[in-house]
Design a protein around this motif. Structure first.
Motif, PDB file in Angstrom:
ATOM      1  N   PHE A 141       0.819  -1.217   0.000  1.00 18.91           N
ATOM      2  CA  PHE A 141       0.000   0.000   0.000  1.00 18.91           C
ATOM      3  C   PHE A 141       0.851   1.264   0.000  1.00 18.91           C
ATOM      4  O   PHE A 141       0.396   2.310   0.440  1.00 18.91           O
ATOM      5  N   ASN A 146      -3.979   7.320  -1.236  1.00 23.22           N
ATOM      6  CA  ASN A 146      -5.019   6.783  -0.349  1.00 23.22           C
ATOM      7  C   ASN A 146      -6.394   6.704  -1.016  1.00 23.22           C
ATOM      8  O   ASN A 146      -7.206   5.863  -0.651  1.00 23.22           O
ATOM      9  N   MET A 149      -6.798   3.115  -2.484  1.00 22.47           N
ATOM     10  CA  MET A 149      -6.314   1.925  -1.777  1.00 22.47           C
ATOM     11  C   MET A 149      -7.366   0.822  -1.678  1.00 22.47           C
ATOM     12  O   MET A 149      -7.025  -0.356  -1.619  1.00 22.47           O
TER      13      MET A 149
END
Lengths: 223, 223
Positions: A141, A146, A149
């Motif tokens: 990740f 973000n 994700m």
């Protein structure tokens, strides 16, 4: 109990260190899969509003409380704050557990674009494994923003999550999580692969900074 | 004459330094686009058989002859041999020219997988630019194997070539070449991006070594 003992997607207790965008995005992802989450933060008050909208399987606490509570732990701190966060969390609370290291060693002190503060012969992923010698650290990740994700939807199909780590069972668990989140998985081998995945984050960042868009993700094509 | 003065795909004289698989693959690519090629090598005899099958727009010579003859120059040597090849070729023969740096700083002295012999605060791409201060160096063709450099056909569409360099016109020319070879193009900015593209080569290598297949290429997905 540790990551090894979980059948693939039985409900887990996930401890997330870091309450920024990455921590919250991954928290929502784990909650969506039916897991429970405790987010560790220096300032639990800051999360109060967000928590009030996030359901009853999520709570906040100190770094130590989050680490202690988690069967699986996610590091989602700033790279520059990772060492201190692990110190506050207590390395003994990571023993035997699968730890997803989503951090990047980004130094923004010179402005944009950032520089990596470690590389080539070492990496933040390797440092994390050394700081948590009892943990099963998996770098993952860290090569996507973000916003993508969890459940990334791109024309061209699912992007690929690049990961590495020394423990095969831990990588299997993290691979299953990635797949449940909608990713393909590319396993590079041992944690020293972080030396290459952290620069790959910079490829993602430099292209975003240059293009002005931050809506991209890597895929590995295969014949 | 230099790269700037070429309309996109007028016939060019391409000098390629290095007669290994990468040099030959790119030579075939340029020949296929109608350009002429001189391959520079330490041992021109070695190429005699290959040359006999490659048509009449290709010849071989010394590194200096290849560099001198090229309006566009491609570095396709081993990373460990790049500095000496440039020394033999004569840095003055690169002045004002677009130079594609396809090399990687791979050190195989410890066996597989290789290690990078430069990184983090420097890169082979940056060294090449310093060794050839008058040249317009573009790092490209370093994140994929030679078998896929020209006309890569993958399910999932064209892969992306990641490149960087300080000269916008040179990058425009190299981008056009990549597109004619069947690639998308991702421009990371200045030549210091090589610090990240050379580790990205290692991501390609580590995955190949681990999977046992070498039939993969990167793509950047976009919303």
């Amino acid at each position: 109990m540790n990551g090894l003992e979980f059948p693939a997607m039985e409900a887990m207790k996930v401890g997330i260190l870091g309450s920024g965008d990455v921590g919250r995005a991954l928290a929502k992802g784990f909650l969506g899969l039916g897991h429970s989450v405790k987010i560790g933060t220096r300032d639990p008050q800051k999360l109060r509003e967000w928590l009030s909208t996030a359901g009853d399987r999520v709570s906040s606490g100190t770094f130590a409380e989050a680490a202690k509570s988690g069967d699986l732990i996610v590091l989602a701190t700033l790279g520059t704050g990772t060492e201190q966060a692990l110190h506050l969390a207590g390395p003994e609370n990571f023993a035997g557990k699968t730890v997803i290291d989503a951090t990047n060693p980004l130094d923004f002190s010179g402005g944009m674009p950032p520089k990596l503060f470690v590389g080539h012969t070492d990496s933040l992923g390797e440092r994390v494994q050394r700081w948590l010698p009892g943990a099963r650290v998996v770098k993952a990740f860290n090569t996507v923003g973000n916003a993508f994700m969890v459940n990334p939807k791109f024309p061209g199909g699912p992007p690929d999550m690049f990961l590495c780590g020394n423990d095969e069972a831990a990588k299997k668990l993290v691979s299953q999580i990635c797949q449940h989140f909608g990713w393909g998985v590319i396993d590079l081998g041992g944690i020293e692969g972080s030396r290459h995945l952290e620069p790959m984050c910079m490829v993602w960042v430099l292209y975003g900074a240059r293009s002005g868009a931050w809506t991209h993700a890597f895929k590995m094509l295969h014949l």
